[in-house]
Design a protein around this motif. Structure first.
Motif, PDB file in Angstrom:
ATOM      1  N   ASP A 105       0.656  12.544  -3.666  1.00 47.78           N
ATOM      2  CA  ASP A 105      -0.193  13.593  -3.107  1.00 47.78           C
ATOM      3  C   ASP A 105      -1.418  13.038  -2.386  1.00 47.78           C
ATOM      4  O   ASP A 105      -2.298  13.794  -1.996  1.00 47.78           O
ATOM      5  CB  ASP A 105      -0.642  14.550  -4.209  1.00 47.78           C
ATOM      6  N   ALA A 106      -1.487  11.718  -2.221  1.00 42.53           N
ATOM      7  CA  ALA A 106      -2.651  11.102  -1.600  1.00 42.53           C
ATOM      8  C   ALA A 106      -2.751  11.482  -0.129  1.00 42.53           C
ATOM      9  O   ALA A 106      -1.746  11.649   0.544  1.00 42.53           O
ATOM     10  CB  ALA A 106      -2.575   9.588  -1.732  1.00 42.53           C
ATOM     11  N   GLN A 107      -3.976  11.621   0.336  1.00 46.50           N
ATOM     12  CA  GLN A 107      -4.198  11.850   1.754  1.00 46.50           C
ATOM     13  C   GLN A 107      -4.304  10.491   2.425  1.00 46.50           C
ATOM     14  O   GLN A 107      -5.143   9.678   2.068  1.00 46.50           O
ATOM     15  CB  GLN A 107      -5.472  12.651   1.974  1.00 46.50           C
ATOM     16  N   LEU A 108      -3.444  10.249   3.385  1.00 47.37           N
ATOM     17  CA  LEU A 108      -3.379   8.968   4.057  1.00 47.37           C
ATOM     18  C   LEU A 108      -3.885   9.116   5.481  1.00 47.37           C
ATOM     19  O   LEU A 108      -3.774  10.182   6.085  1.00 47.37           O
ATOM     20  CB  LEU A 108      -1.928   8.470   4.079  1.00 47.37           C
ATOM     21  N   PRO A 109      -4.441   8.040   6.058  1.00 54.30           N
ATOM     22  CA  PRO A 109      -4.880   8.128   7.451  1.00 54.30           C
ATOM     23  C   PRO A 109      -3.680   8.248   8.389  1.00 54.30           C
ATOM     24  O   PRO A 109      -2.584   7.800   8.066  1.00 54.30           O
ATOM     25  CB  PRO A 109      -5.627   6.810   7.670  1.00 54.30           C
ATOM     26  N   LEU A 110      -3.900   8.863   9.531  1.00 55.50           N
ATOM     27  CA  LEU A 110      -2.843   8.979  10.529  1.00 55.50           C
ATOM     28  C   LEU A 110      -2.620   7.622  11.200  1.00 55.50           C
ATOM     29  O   LEU A 110      -3.558   6.860  11.398  1.00 55.50           O
ATOM     30  CB  LEU A 110      -3.230   9.999  11.595  1.00 55.50           C
ATOM     31  N   ASP A 111      -1.378   7.352  11.574  1.00 49.15           N
ATOM     32  CA  ASP A 111      -1.116   6.131  12.332  1.00 49.15           C
ATOM     33  C   ASP A 111      -1.386   6.420  13.811  1.00 49.15           C
ATOM     34  O   ASP A 111      -1.743   7.539  14.194  1.00 49.15           O
ATOM     35  CB  ASP A 111       0.297   5.597  12.083  1.00 49.15           C
ATOM     36  N   ALA A 112      -1.224   5.419  14.659  1.00 49.82           N
ATOM     37  CA  ALA A 112      -1.569   5.560  16.080  1.00 49.82           C
ATOM     38  C   ALA A 112      -0.771   6.670  16.761  1.00 49.82           C
ATOM     39  O   ALA A 112      -1.323   7.457  17.542  1.00 49.82           O
ATOM     40  CB  ALA A 112      -1.360   4.233  16.794  1.00 49.82           C
ATOM     41  N   ALA A 113       0.520   6.751  16.491  1.00 52.20           N
ATOM     42  CA  ALA A 113       1.358   7.777  17.116  1.00 52.20           C
ATOM     43  C   ALA A 113       0.945   9.179  16.650  1.00 52.20           C
ATOM     44  O   ALA A 113       0.917  10.122  17.456  1.00 52.20           O
ATOM     45  CB  ALA A 113       2.828   7.525  16.803  1.00 52.20           C
ATOM     46  N   PRO A 128       0.810  -1.225   0.000  1.00 52.03           N
ATOM     47  CA  PRO A 128       0.000   0.000   0.000  1.00 52.03           C
ATOM     48  C   PRO A 128       0.840   1.269   0.000  1.00 52.03           C
ATOM     49  O   PRO A 128       0.483   2.253  -0.635  1.00 52.03           O
ATOM     50  CB  PRO A 128      -0.826  -0.111   1.284  1.00 52.03           C
ATOM     51  N   ALA A 129       1.965   1.268   0.690  1.00 48.71           N
ATOM     52  CA  ALA A 129       2.833   2.452   0.704  1.00 48.71           C
ATOM     53  C   ALA A 129       3.450   2.690  -0.657  1.00 48.71           C
ATOM     54  O   ALA A 129       3.613   3.826  -1.087  1.00 48.71           O
ATOM     55  CB  ALA A 129       3.924   2.287   1.757  1.00 48.71           C
ATOM     56  N   LEU A 130       3.792   1.623  -1.346  1.00 51.01           N
ATOM     57  CA  LEU A 130       4.385   1.766  -2.674  1.00 51.01           C
ATOM     58  C   LEU A 130       3.369   2.244  -3.701  1.00 51.01           C
ATOM     59  O   LEU A 130       3.715   2.955  -4.634  1.00 51.01           O
ATOM     60  CB  LEU A 130       4.982   0.430  -3.133  1.00 51.01           C
ATOM     61  N   LEU A 131       2.131   1.845  -3.527  1.00 49.71           N
ATOM     62  CA  LEU A 131       1.104   2.180  -4.503  1.00 49.71           C
ATOM     63  C   LEU A 131       0.398   3.494  -4.221  1.00 49.71           C
ATOM     64  O   LEU A 131      -0.295   4.014  -5.088  1.00 49.71           O
ATOM     65  CB  LEU A 131       0.062   1.053  -4.569  1.00 49.71           C
ATOM     66  N   ALA A 132       0.564   4.052  -3.027  1.00 43.28           N
ATOM     67  CA  ALA A 132      -0.102   5.308  -2.690  1.00 43.28           C
ATOM     68  C   ALA A 132       0.478   6.445  -3.527  1.00 43.28           C
ATOM     69  O   ALA A 132       1.685   6.564  -3.666  1.00 43.28           O
ATOM     70  CB  ALA A 132       0.070   5.615  -1.206  1.00 43.28           C
ATOM     71  N   ALA A 171      -9.978  16.917  13.215  1.00 35.38           N
ATOM     72  CA  ALA A 171     -10.751  15.923  12.474  1.00 35.38           C
ATOM     73  C   ALA A 171     -10.412  15.922  10.986  1.00 35.38           C
ATOM     74  O   ALA A 171     -10.622  14.921  10.296  1.00 35.38           O
ATOM     75  CB  ALA A 171     -12.242  16.176  12.661  1.00 35.38           C
ATOM     76  N   SER A 172      -9.862  17.023  10.503  1.00 34.83           N
ATOM     77  CA  SER A 172      -9.569  17.112   9.072  1.00 34.83           C
ATOM     78  C   SER A 172      -8.109  16.813   8.729  1.00 34.83           C
ATOM     79  O   SER A 172      -7.708  16.922   7.579  1.00 34.83           O
ATOM     80  CB  SER A 172      -9.932  18.502   8.555  1.00 34.83           C
ATOM     81  N   VAL A 173      -7.335  16.415   9.728  1.00 37.09           N
ATOM     82  CA  VAL A 173      -5.904  16.180   9.509  1.00 37.09           C
ATOM     83  C   VAL A 173      -5.684  14.847   8.796  1.00 37.09           C
ATOM     84  O   VAL A 173      -6.323  13.849   9.108  1.00 37.09           O
ATOM     85  CB  VAL A 173      -5.151  16.184  10.860  1.00 37.09           C
ATOM     86  N   HIS A 174      -4.787  14.857   7.826  1.00 34.99           N
ATOM     87  CA  HIS A 174      -4.385  13.650   7.101  1.00 34.99           C
ATOM     88  C   HIS A 174      -2.869  13.634   7.011  1.00 34.99           C
ATOM     89  O   HIS A 174      -2.227  14.671   7.035  1.00 34.99           O
ATOM     90  CB  HIS A 174      -4.942  13.649   5.671  1.00 34.99           C
ATOM     91  N   ALA A 175      -2.330  12.448   6.889  1.00 35.35           N
ATOM     92  CA  ALA A 175      -0.894  12.321   6.629  1.00 35.35           C
ATOM     93  C   ALA A 175      -0.678  12.481   5.133  1.00 35.35           C
ATOM     94  O   ALA A 175      -1.595  12.301   4.341  1.00 35.35           O
ATOM     95  CB  ALA A 175      -0.404  10.951   7.098  1.00 35.35           C
ATOM     96  N   ARG A 176       0.527  12.834   4.753  1.00 31.89           N
ATOM     97  CA  ARG A 176       0.848  12.871   3.330  1.00 31.89           C
ATOM     98  C   ARG A 176       2.189  12.202   3.118  1.00 31.89           C
ATOM     99  O   ARG A 176       3.047  12.189   3.991  1.00 31.89           O
ATOM    100  CB  ARG A 176       0.838  14.284   2.780  1.00 31.89           C
ATOM    101  N   ARG A 177       2.334  11.650   1.980  1.00 28.68           N
ATOM    102  CA  ARG A 177       3.547  10.928   1.645  1.00 28.68           C
ATOM    103  C   ARG A 177       4.605  11.911   1.177  1.00 28.68           C
ATOM    104  O   ARG A 177       4.351  12.747   0.323  1.00 28.68           O
ATOM    105  CB  ARG A 177       3.222   9.933   0.545  1.00 28.68           C
ATOM    106  N   GLU A 178       5.773  11.842   1.747  1.00 31.33           N
ATOM    107  CA  GLU A 178       6.876  12.716   1.374  1.00 31.33           C
ATOM    108  C   GLU A 178       7.658  12.097   0.220  1.00 31.33           C
ATOM    109  O   GLU A 178       7.800  10.875   0.157  1.00 31.33           O
ATOM    110  CB  GLU A 178       7.826  12.914   2.552  1.00 31.33           C
ATOM    111  N   PRO A 179       8.176  12.908  -0.672  1.00 31.54           N
ATOM    112  CA  PRO A 179       9.022  12.366  -1.744  1.00 31.54           C
ATOM    113  C   PRO A 179      10.292  11.761  -1.149  1.00 31.54           C
ATOM    114  O   PRO A 179      10.866  12.307  -0.212  1.00 31.54           O
ATOM    115  CB  PRO A 179       9.347  13.563  -2.619  1.00 31.54           C
ATOM    116  N   TRP A 180      10.704  10.637  -1.681  1.00 33.85           N
ATOM    117  CA  TRP A 180      11.892   9.955  -1.179  1.00 33.85           C
ATOM    118  C   TRP A 180      13.129  10.826  -1.296  1.00 33.85           C
ATOM    119  O   TRP A 180      13.988  10.826  -0.429  1.00 33.85           O
ATOM    120  CB  TRP A 180      12.130   8.655  -1.920  1.00 33.85           C
TER     121      TRP A 180
END
Length: 76
Positions: free
Chosen positions: A31-39, A24-28, A59-68
């Motif tokens: 710019d996708a909005q990802l759910p926050l993890d537990a931490a 899932p991380a490779l395919l995201a 409530a509107s916060v999302h994680a985002r994938r950073e460029p490698w």
């Protein structure tokens, strides 16, 4: 270009390591909005409790994938 077929039905660790699967991380999309993890959820909750962030903002916060490229460097 090489096509890669990912088939969960034939995965050798199916049902054993689905929770830490990297597919899932490779395919995201970058710019996708990802759910926050537990931490991350815990940190946002503490910001709300401290009054630094409102509940609607939290409530509107999302994680985002950073460029490698931004996090890698040559070693050696």
């Amino acid at each position: 270009m090489i096509d890669v077929i990912i088939d969960c039905q034939t995965c050798p660790v199916r049902d054993l390591h689905c929770a830490d699967c990297m597919v899932p991380a490779l395919l995201a999309f970058q710019d996708a909005q990802l759910p926050l993890d537990a931490a991350e959820r815990a940190a946002v909750t503490r910001f709300v409790e401290a009054g630094l962030v409102s509940v609607p903002e939290a409530a509107s916060v999302h994680a985002r994938r950073e460029p490698w490229g931004a996090h890698t460097r040559a070693v050696g």
